[in-house]
Design an enzyme around this catalytic site. Structure first.
Site, PDB file in Angstrom:
ATOM      1  N   ASP A   1     110.298 -28.196 -23.668  1.00  0.00           N
ATOM      2  CA  ASP A   1     110.847 -27.758 -24.951  1.00  0.00           C
ATOM      3  C   ASP A   1     110.289 -28.553 -26.132  1.00  0.00           C
ATOM      4  O   ASP A   1     110.735 -28.408 -27.259  1.00  0.00           O
ATOM      5  CB  ASP A   1     112.375 -27.832 -24.944  1.00  0.00           C
ATOM      6  CG  ASP A   1     112.909 -29.238 -24.698  1.00  0.00           C
ATOM      7  OD1 ASP A   1     112.104 -30.194 -24.687  1.00  0.00           O
ATOM      8  OD2 ASP A   1     114.134 -29.377 -24.512  1.00  0.00           O
ATOM      9  N   ARG A   2     109.297 -29.387 -25.871  1.00  0.00           N
ATOM     10  CA  ARG A   2     108.597 -30.202 -26.876  1.00  0.00           C
ATOM     11  C   ARG A   2     109.459 -31.338 -27.413  1.00  0.00           C
ATOM     12  O   ARG A   2     109.039 -32.036 -28.345  1.00  0.00           O
ATOM     13  CB  ARG A   2     108.083 -29.358 -28.037  1.00  0.00           C
ATOM     14  CG  ARG A   2     106.699 -28.691 -27.845  1.00  0.00           C
ATOM     15  CD  ARG A   2     106.276 -28.526 -26.441  1.00  0.00           C
ATOM     16  NE  ARG A   2     104.928 -27.951 -26.315  1.00  0.00           N
ATOM     17  CZ  ARG A   2     104.452 -27.461 -25.189  1.00  0.00           C
ATOM     18  NH1 ARG A   2     105.213 -27.434 -24.105  1.00  0.00           N
ATOM     19  NH2 ARG A   2     103.233 -26.991 -25.118  1.00  0.00           N
ATOM     20  N   LEU A   3     110.642 -31.551 -26.858  1.00  0.00           N
ATOM     21  CA  LEU A   3     111.416 -32.744 -27.195  1.00  0.00           C
ATOM     22  C   LEU A   3     110.987 -33.855 -26.243  1.00  0.00           C
ATOM     23  O   LEU A   3     111.732 -34.291 -25.359  1.00  0.00           O
ATOM     24  CB  LEU A   3     112.920 -32.456 -27.098  1.00  0.00           C
ATOM     25  CG  LEU A   3     113.459 -31.465 -28.132  1.00  0.00           C
ATOM     26  CD1 LEU A   3     114.939 -31.201 -27.901  1.00  0.00           C
ATOM     27  CD2 LEU A   3     113.215 -31.994 -29.550  1.00  0.00           C
TER      28      LEU A   3
END
Length: 237
Positions: free
Chosen positions: A200-202
């Site tokens: 989720d790119r976190l």
């Protein structure tokens, strides 16, 4: 973004990283010392067959005019003192380090979705240690190092072949290759950051730092006390 010759849009490329259940968390770091984390991650990289050169690293330097340069090297030793690589002492990287010893190293292990960033100061190791490692290398590599005036202009590939042939003829089949203007650098780190990708790119980013009076920054909320003079903090991706 326009398509390249393969018809693939770079902006459309997406790689799946880790899921949230596999997040890199502070509580999973048993010893709050970055060298211990590095060794754990390196062991995983060494045991991942898709990673062919787990010790490959991008080394960034800056010259006296403030212009950066980047290239790949092989980290040949990683200890509590720092990270060691070898090169020709007449190369561009060596010239940069002579004028500005502050360097950065980046390691990326794609199959593990992990990266490590290192910032520190580079210094030459002893000639004795350089000589010892030099003669541990394959003889062909020793001759290659002696033949190449790294980063200098040469007229052709044939020039290198001629120099190499001349060295071989001079030394014979058994002659010891003398140490050229070549040796190791030890990068003593002041910062080591561990990155692990999340789908989720976190992404997870945990940074360790050490230096004069860094312990005074510890507040127990954003900045935490580590071990052996290190502090650590989590950064937003």
């Amino acid at each position: 973004m326009s398509q390249n010759t393969s018809g693939v849009q770079l902006s459309a490329l997406r790689l799946k990283y880790h899921e949230r259940k596999d997040a890199f968390l502070e509580e999973n770091i048993k010893v709050k010392n970055p060298f211990c984390v590095f060794r754990d991650w390196l062991d995983e990289a060494l045991n991942t067959k898709e990673i062919l050169e787990p010790n490959a690293a991008a080394l960034a330097t800056v010259n006296a005019e403030g212009k950066p340069s980047n290239r790949f090297v092989l980290v040949k030793e990683a200890t509590a003192e720092g990270f060691t690589f070898f090169t020709n002492y007449g190369s561009r990287k060596a010239e940069d380090i002579a004028s500005n010893p502050n360097v950065a190293i980046s390691i990326y292990w794609l199959p593990l979705r992990r990266s490590i960033r290192i910032e520190g100061v580079a210094e030459k190791i002893s000639q004795a240690d350089s000589l010892k490692y030099f003669h541990e290398r394959p003889r062909a590599s020793q001759i290659g190092a002696a033949a190449s005036p790294q980063s200098q202009r040469i007229p052709s590939r044939g020039y290198l072949d001629e120099v190499e042939s001349g060295i071989k003829a001079k030394l014979g089949a058994e002659g010891e290759v003398p140490l050229p203007n070549w040796g190791g650098y030890l990068v003593r780190p002041s910062l080591i950051e561990f990155w692990q990708g999340q789908t989720d790119r976190l992404h997870d980013r945990i940074r360790f730092r050490r230096g004069a009076n860094v312990e005074k920054e510890v507040d127990g909320k954003l900045i935490h006390a580590g071990q052996d003079g290190w502090i650590y903090e989590r950064l937003a991706p």
